[in-house]
Design an enzyme around this catalytic site. Structure first.
Site, PDB file in Angstrom:
ATOM      1  N   GLU A 111      39.570 106.487  22.993  1.00 17.82           N
ATOM      2  CA  GLU A 111      39.920 105.390  22.706  1.00 17.82           C
ATOM      3  C   GLU A 111      41.582 105.244  23.267  1.00 17.82           C
ATOM      4  O   GLU A 111      42.137 106.194  23.563  1.00 17.82           O
ATOM      5  CB  GLU A 111      40.109 105.027  21.419  1.00 17.82           C
ATOM      6  CG  GLU A 111      40.327 103.724  20.864  1.00 17.82           C
ATOM      7  CD  GLU A 111      40.047 103.287  19.540  1.00 17.82           C
ATOM      8  OE1 GLU A 111      39.827 102.214  19.038  1.00 17.82           O
ATOM      9  OE2 GLU A 111      39.809 104.324  18.505  1.00 17.82           O
TER      10      GLU A 111
ATOM     11  N   ASP B 106      40.216  98.074  18.992  1.00 17.16           N
ATOM     12  CA  ASP B 106      39.476  97.129  17.887  1.00 17.16           C
ATOM     13  C   ASP B 106      40.510  96.048  17.482  1.00 17.16           C
ATOM     14  O   ASP B 106      41.512  95.770  18.152  1.00 17.16           O
ATOM     15  CB  ASP B 106      39.063  97.910  16.641  1.00 17.16           C
ATOM     16  CG  ASP B 106      40.366  98.442  16.026  1.00 17.16           C
ATOM     17  OD1 ASP B 106      40.971  97.850  15.239  1.00 17.16           O
ATOM     18  OD2 ASP B 106      40.508  99.573  16.308  1.00 17.16           O
TER      19      ASP B 106
ATOM     20  N   HIS C 114      37.742 103.203  25.356  1.00 16.46           N
ATOM     21  CA  HIS C 114      36.727 102.566  24.291  1.00 16.46           C
ATOM     22  C   HIS C 114      37.689 101.058  24.079  1.00 16.46           C
ATOM     23  O   HIS C 114      38.854 101.289  23.419  1.00 16.46           O
ATOM     24  CB  HIS C 114      36.678 103.247  23.101  1.00 16.46           C
ATOM     25  CG  HIS C 114      36.175 102.401  21.894  1.00 16.46           C
ATOM     26  ND1 HIS C 114      34.598 102.514  21.887  1.00 16.46           N
ATOM     27  CD2 HIS C 114      36.538 102.123  20.578  1.00 16.46           C
ATOM     28  CE1 HIS C 114      34.308 101.707  20.579  1.00 16.46           C
ATOM     29  NE2 HIS C 114      35.312 101.610  19.910  1.00 16.46           N
TER      30      HIS C 114
ATOM     31  N   ASP D  28      34.862 110.346  29.769  1.00 17.40           N
ATOM     32  CA  ASP D  28      35.387 109.078  30.122  1.00 17.40           C
ATOM     33  C   ASP D  28      34.231 107.825  30.010  1.00 17.40           C
ATOM     34  O   ASP D  28      33.866 107.395  31.028  1.00 17.40           O
ATOM     35  CB  ASP D  28      36.087 108.817  31.289  1.00 17.40           C
ATOM     36  CG  ASP D  28      36.705 107.682  31.809  1.00 17.40           C
ATOM     37  OD1 ASP D  28      37.034 106.900  30.808  1.00 17.40           O
ATOM     38  OD2 ASP D  28      36.908 107.240  32.839  1.00 17.40           O
TER      39      ASP D  28
END
Length: 747
Positions: free
Chosen positions: A727, A343, A670, A718
């Site tokens: 992540e 993020d 991620h 995965d």
């Protein structure tokens, strides 16, 4: 990352707030089909759209004209509310959909239409013009009559047309059994074993008696052979397994295989070159995580991108970030630093442990008997600062250190000297999204004692390591560390709000005793001052047993202090006991490693794998490696080296958790800008990126749809949508960096 997000659930709060829903009758609890009018034969009711989407019937489909210029997935959507879900019941969610022009990514969700807008299932397929049929099975974790099915269509620069048909949510279907492809039953380190190091493998078999094994070279010739050792049922996987030890074979080679029980392993090498490369790749990861600077494609081919969060539209930027409402009345320039994970947030406590670990990697290379500090020296990492006569690993880490210093509350303000816990978007952003395209408002979150002590510890450590290269920066860092220490003493129990998880992780922690111990240790090691020595000796943490089964991390930092007190030269009274405590902890991890048929120093209580279990395994390996640095005993060297086997494929899933290493490896972590799985124009994560790994709690909807009832090692998938198992983060790669550097030294 053990993060943070109890109800993160990827932006459904925004979806619920933004959508305009048409009224619909609740579905009866005993109906198998939970949706109304999924075939669109005569009407689109009771489906609703956001106000910017025009929808209608077309050839028996619901077709929607989606505007361009939206940023987030939830900016344009179609959905149905008042859907009944029954806790523990399995549902088949299916639909056909197409987009014109093709290539657009759809986010389909099943969630809650009211606060807290949880998501129970989500998937993000890429649409084609010809249309595709999609079908998924998931289990509802709740009872509700206020469920929602939503199709999020925003995030496209250009307008497009979306059509869907045969939308169904069938209850009462049998749960779908997810069976990962684990390949051959002989599980090896798919990357490399050291010629003079341990060489172990695991065989999955029903046999209860020992079996013959053969080691073959690339030409297929048998170069070693022996018998397996039956181990019974492995708790971590639920499998019946045997161990194979071929450590007596010490010749270098490429593409060797191990054969047993009619199965041939994936290929592997015997040699040290892969670890020399990983030593660099694991650190090179950080350059593409940088905020506030354009990433040069000539330095990272395929990963070049515009600078993120530098106050260039659509960014609101990090140059003048305000606090959350009611927290402060100033703004700070907090540009720079590393994006924490997949993020756009930047967190002091996660940045702290990561910074410490990279600095400690370099410090160990300078101090340890097998250290080779020149291997991380100037010019080794291909970063913009290469060639400035400063070790590249220090240059890279300084990018984060400068950010951490900026997070300190200014003089003259309430809580002056403390550090803000984090800075991130006001609300969660979706996948994929380049940092430079993030339109969200950025906010500083309240200062906390734990963040302040992370700043104190890392800035104090920086003071001693940067002094030979930049005395001014070293002096500045030490001054900031002292200021932070004083502020933390004055405010010893300001903890982060565990519910502050909108737009970024909360990183909750209700005990700062370990951070106080760590900060005091780093200040003492850099100054030798009496006040810090006394604090260390009087801290109950100093004599506590801190080497538990999970391994240290951002919330458990006492080991950072203990390892440095044991290895960085100092005159602390009773230092021999400090060193002995590390060796004692290593003995425990070594015993765990030997008890595990897959050979990892990790056996969590009740076999509940924690968020980011991979980095915890590596951290336990680092304790073993430190015991080798202290004692020189080969058993610790071998145990630390063997800990890497699990990361590279000697595990129940028979896959390497490091991108680009091993024949089968994690590569769909991620991530918002390594989102190749969703957007083929983007790359996969860079070579040398560590996936979080098995997580028994499987908090994200995608993992929950696939991994219900998973056992230990099998709680991983995965897929880019599985943020709780897959992540990548700066503190997981810092663990990989330190272990890779240690193993490379042993080659």
């Amino acid at each position: 990352m053990k993060r943070r997000r109890t109800t993160l659930l990827i932006l459904t709060a925004l979806l619920g707030a933004a959508l305009v829903a048409s009224p619909a009758s609740p579905a009866a609890a005993d109906e198998v089909e939970q949706l109304k009018n999924g075939t669109f034969d005569t009407t689109t009711d009771p489906w609703w759209t956001t106000s910017n989407v025009t929808a209608g019937l077309s050839d028996g489909q619901l077709c929607a004209d989606v505007p361009g210029g939206t940023t987030n997935r939830w900016d344009a959507a179609v959905g149905q509310n008042d859907v009944t879900l029954v806790k523990g019941e399995s549902y088949k969610f299916s639909f056909t959909a197409n987009g014109s022009p093709d290539g657009h990514v759809l986010r389909a969700i099943v969630g809650l239409q009211v606060s807290p807008y949880d998501t129970y299932f989500e998937v993000s397929p890429r649409l084609s013009v010809s249309g595709n049929a999609y079908s998924y099975t998931f289990t509802s974790p709740v009872d509700t009559a206020q469920g929602q099915v939503g199709f999020q269509l925003g995030g496209s620069a250009d307008p497009f047309r979306f059509c869907m048909d045969d939308v169904s949510l069938l209850g009462g279907v049998p749960p779908e059994v997810y069976e990962p492809d684990t390949g051959p039953r002989v599980r090896v380190n798919q990357v490399a074993y050291l010629p003079s190091g341990p060489k172990n493998a695991t065989l999955v078999t029903d046999a209860t008696e020992k079996l013959p094994w053969q080691l073959k070279n690339a030409a297929g010739a048998v170069v070693a052979q022996g018998s397996t050792a039956p181990r019974g049922t492995d708790v971590s996987s639920g499998q019946n397994v045997h161990s194979i030890d071929f450590g007596a074979y010490k010749k270098q080679g490429k593409d060797l295989t191990l054969v047993a029980d009619g199965e041939t392993s994936r290929p592997f090498d015997i040699g040290a070159s892969a670890y020399e490369q990983l030593r660099l790749d694991a650190v090179k990861y950080y350059y593409t995580q940088r905020s506030g600077i354009a990433i040069r494609d000539d330095l990272r081919p395929g990963y070049g991108r515009a600078a993120g969060h530098v106050n260039v539209a659509p960014n609101q930027g990090d140059a003048n970030v305000p606090c959350q409402p009611g927290v402060c009345d100033y703004t700070l320039d907090v540009t720079g630093g590393w994006y924490d994970a997949g993020d756009h947030g930047k967190y002091v406590v996660n940045g702290g442990i990561s910074t410490w670990e990279l600095l400690s990697t370099y410090e160990r290379e300078r101090l340890a008997r097998t250290g080779e500090s020149e291997k991380l020296g100037d010019g080794t990492l291909a970063i913009p600062e290469s060639g400035n006569k400063v070790p590249d690993i220090l240059d890279e880490t300084r990018w984060e250190l400068e950010f951490l210093l900026k997070m300190q509350v200014p003089a003259g303000q309430p809580l002056a000297g403390m550090a803000h816990h984090k800075i991130h978007d006001e609300a969660w952003t979706g996948l994929p999204l380049m940092p430079s395209d993030d339109p969200q408002k950025r906010e500083l979150h309240p200062a906390t004692t734990t963040a302040t002590l992370n700043l104190a510890a890392t800035a104090a450590q920086a003071a001693r390591l940067y002094r030979p290269y930049d005395k001014e920066f070293a002096t500045k860092s030490l001054a900031a560390a002292r200021t932070a220490w004083t502020a933390a003493l004055a405010h010893p129990d300001i903890y982060p709000d565990p519910n502050d998880g909108t737009g970024g992780g909360a990183y909750p922690d209700t005990d700062a005793s370990d951070e106080f111990y760590w900060a005091a240790a780093e200040l003492y090691l850099s100054t030798g001052e009496q006040q810090f020595k006394e604090y260390i000796l009087n801290s109950p943490v100093h004599t506590a047993d801190i080497f538990g089964p999970l391994g240290y991390d951002w919330a458990r930092t006492a080991a950072a202090a203990r390892l440095d007190l044991a290895t960085v030269p100092n005159k602390l009274p009773g230092r021999d006991k400090v060193r002995q405590s590390v060796v004692k902890g290593a003995d425990r991890y070594l015993a765990t490693l030997k008890s595990q048929p897959y050979g990892m120093p990790y056996a969590p209580t009740d076999n509940l794998y924690d968020w980011g279990s991979n980095h915890q395994i590596l951290h336990n390996g680092i304790v073993i490696a430190t015991a080798y640095d202290i004692s020189g005993a080969s058993k610790y060297r071998d145990g630390a080296v063997q800990s890497m086997d699990y990361m590279f494929g000697r595990n129940a899933l028979n896959m390497s958790y490091v991108t680009g290493y091993g024949e089968v490896n994690s590569h769909n972590q991620h991530a918002r800008w390594y989102a190749h799985q969703l957007d083929p124009s983007q790359p996969n994560p860079p070579r040398g990126t560590l996936a979080g790994g098995p997580n028994s709690s499987i908090q994200d909807p995608y993992a929950q749809s696939k991994l219900q009832g998973c056992v230990g090692q099998f709680c991983y998938i995965d897929d880019i949508q599985s943020w709780s198992t897959n992540e990548h983060t700066i503190n997981w790669n810092s663990a990989l960096t330190r272990m890779a550097s240690f193993v490379a030294d042993q080659g």
